[in-house]
Scaffold this motif. Structure first.
Motif, mmCIF file in Angstrom:
data_model
loop_
_atom_site.group_PDB
_atom_site.id
_atom_site.type_symbol
_atom_site.label_atom_id
_atom_site.label_comp_id
_atom_site.label_asym_id
_atom_site.label_seq_id
_atom_site.Cartn_x
_atom_site.Cartn_y
_atom_site.Cartn_z
ATOM 1 N N ARG A 72 -1.494 -26.812 115.934
ATOM 2 C CA ARG A 72 -1.651 -28.217 116.337
ATOM 3 C C ARG A 72 -1.331 -28.429 117.809
ATOM 4 O O ARG A 72 -2.064 -29.120 118.526
ATOM 5 N N ASN A 73 -0.226 -27.856 118.276
ATOM 6 C CA ASN A 73 0.180 -28.088 119.668
ATOM 7 C C ASN A 73 -0.875 -27.619 120.660
ATOM 8 O O ASN A 73 -1.256 -28.335 121.589
ATOM 9 N N SER A 74 -1.355 -26.396 120.469
ATOM 10 C CA SER A 74 -2.358 -25.855 121.392
ATOM 11 C C SER A 74 -3.675 -26.612 121.284
ATOM 12 O O SER A 74 -4.341 -26.860 122.292
ATOM 13 N N SER A 75 -4.034 -27.016 120.071
ATOM 14 C CA SER A 75 -5.297 -27.741 119.875
ATOM 15 C C SER A 75 -5.261 -29.099 120.551
ATOM 16 O O SER A 75 -6.249 -29.521 121.160
ATOM 17 N N LYS A 122 8.070 -24.062 122.873
ATOM 18 C CA LYS A 122 8.014 -22.681 122.394
ATOM 19 C C LYS A 122 6.792 -22.464 121.515
ATOM 20 O O LYS A 122 6.038 -21.503 121.702
ATOM 21 N N ASN A 123 6.602 -23.360 120.527
ATOM 22 C CA ASN A 123 5.439 -23.239 119.646
ATOM 23 C C ASN A 123 4.134 -23.396 120.419
ATOM 24 O O ASN A 123 3.140 -22.720 120.134
ATOM 25 N N THR A 124 4.133 -24.285 121.409
ATOM 26 C CA THR A 124 2.928 -24.488 122.221
ATOM 27 C C THR A 124 2.538 -23.205 122.935
ATOM 28 O O THR A 124 1.360 -22.806 122.925
ATOM 29 N N LEU A 125 3.517 -22.554 123.547
ATOM 30 C CA LEU A 125 3.240 -21.313 124.281
ATOM 31 C C LEU A 125 2.789 -20.200 123.339
ATOM 32 O O LEU A 125 1.880 -19.428 123.671
ATOM 33 N N PHE A 131 -4.196 -18.084 120.977
ATOM 34 C CA PHE A 131 -5.569 -18.510 121.259
ATOM 35 C C PHE A 131 -6.272 -17.531 122.186
ATOM 36 O O PHE A 131 -7.461 -17.258 122.038
ATOM 37 N N THR A 132 -5.538 -16.982 123.143
ATOM 38 C CA THR A 132 -6.144 -16.030 124.077
ATOM 39 C C THR A 132 -6.550 -14.730 123.391
ATOM 40 O O THR A 132 -7.313 -13.942 123.954
ATOM 41 N N ARG A 133 -6.039 -14.481 122.180
ATOM 42 C CA ARG A 133 -6.406 -13.283 121.431
ATOM 43 C C ARG A 133 -7.728 -13.446 120.695
ATOM 44 O O ARG A 133 -8.297 -12.472 120.215
ATOM 45 N N ASP A 204 -12.460 -20.281 108.582
ATOM 46 C CA ASP A 204 -12.681 -19.150 107.675
ATOM 47 C C ASP A 204 -11.472 -18.223 107.594
ATOM 48 O O ASP A 204 -11.534 -17.171 106.949
ATOM 49 N N ASN A 205 -10.389 -18.632 108.307
ATOM 50 C CA ASN A 205 -9.158 -17.825 108.318
ATOM 51 C C ASN A 205 -9.399 -16.399 108.792
ATOM 52 O O ASN A 205 -8.823 -15.445 108.282
ATOM 53 N N ARG A 206 -10.284 -16.245 109.791
ATOM 54 C CA ARG A 206 -10.575 -14.911 110.314
ATOM 55 C C ARG A 206 -9.744 -14.589 111.541
ATOM 56 O O ARG A 206 -9.778 -13.490 112.058
ATOM 57 N N GLN A 207 -8.997 -15.573 112.051
ATOM 58 C CA GLN A 207 -8.185 -15.298 113.232
ATOM 59 C C GLN A 207 -6.860 -14.666 112.815
ATOM 60 O O GLN A 207 -6.219 -15.088 111.859
#
Length: 215
Positions: A72-75, A122-125, A131-133, A204-207
């Motif tokens: 949520r934080n990053s989104s 912390k959670n945001t980072l 996300f970069t992965r 799809d829970n592929r990440q």
């Protein structure tokens, strides 16, 4: 062997999908040339397509923020970033209120997003690092570079006026605008496709999220 074929199939599929970004850009430029003439207007096909893509990107990440608490934080932060870009593209509408008025709603959104992200930094980072992965991160970054760097440099007035000093200033300004807006649209197309693929990947829970993150 089957796994390798699936990987190759996805690679070819990815190539074709992102090729559509280039085709769409040229298609919109042709539409503007046919229906709008030699000068890009504020409400041209290119401009409207850019705004639609930005709006859809914001919606996709807001949906992820609502549906997936673990990112949520990053989104929210990513949605806020593209929302500011969306408002900037609508500057001509905000100028009807007062010239440069777009900066105020953009600042409000940016500050709100940053405060929300900072409440649990912390959670945001961790979420941004995850996300970069994603395989789609590279395409999104490529799109942003195209929008924020390449289009600005390639669309420099000095470059085009120097290449064709014998041409009229009006003509060169139109060429410069078409080149810059076309490069921007290509970048927005990359960002939109990357966002759509990322949304599908998460749904799809592929990440693979190797780092723990909890709100």
């Amino acid at each position: 062997m089957r796994t390798e074929l699936q990987i190759l199939y996805r690679a070819i599929q990815q190539f074709l999908i992102y090729s559509l970004a280039a085709a769409l850009t040229i298609g919109m430029l042709f539409m503007d040339a046919i229906f709008m003439g030699s000068k890009l207007q504020e409400f041209s096909f290119v401009e409207i397509t850019q705004e639609i893509m930005l709006l859809l990107i914001v919606i996709l990440f807001l949906k992820l923020a609502y549906q997936k608490p673990d990112i949520r934080n990053s989104s929210v932060l990513i949605a806020g970033f593209f929302a500011c870009m969306f408002i900037r593209e609508l500057d001509s509408i905000f100028d009807l209120i007062i010239h440069g008025f777009w900066i105020y709603p953009a600042i409000a959104i940016a500050v709100t997003g940053l405060i929300y992200a900072a409440l649990n930094i912390k959670n945001t980072l961790i979420q941004l690092a995850n996300f970069t992965r994603s395989p789609n991160y590279g395409f999104m970054i490529s799109g942003l570079i195209c929008i924020l760097v390449f289009s600005r440099l390639f669309g420099m007035k000095y470059l085009w006026f120097t290449l064709h000093p014998e041409q009229s200033e009006y003509l060169m300004y139109n060429v410069k605008s078409i080149v810059e807006e076309g490069a921007e649209l290509f970048g927005y197309s990359l960002c939109f496709i990357a966002s759509l693929c990322y949304y599908s990947e998460i749904k799809d829970n592929r990440q693979i999220l190797p780092l723990n993150s909890q709100n």
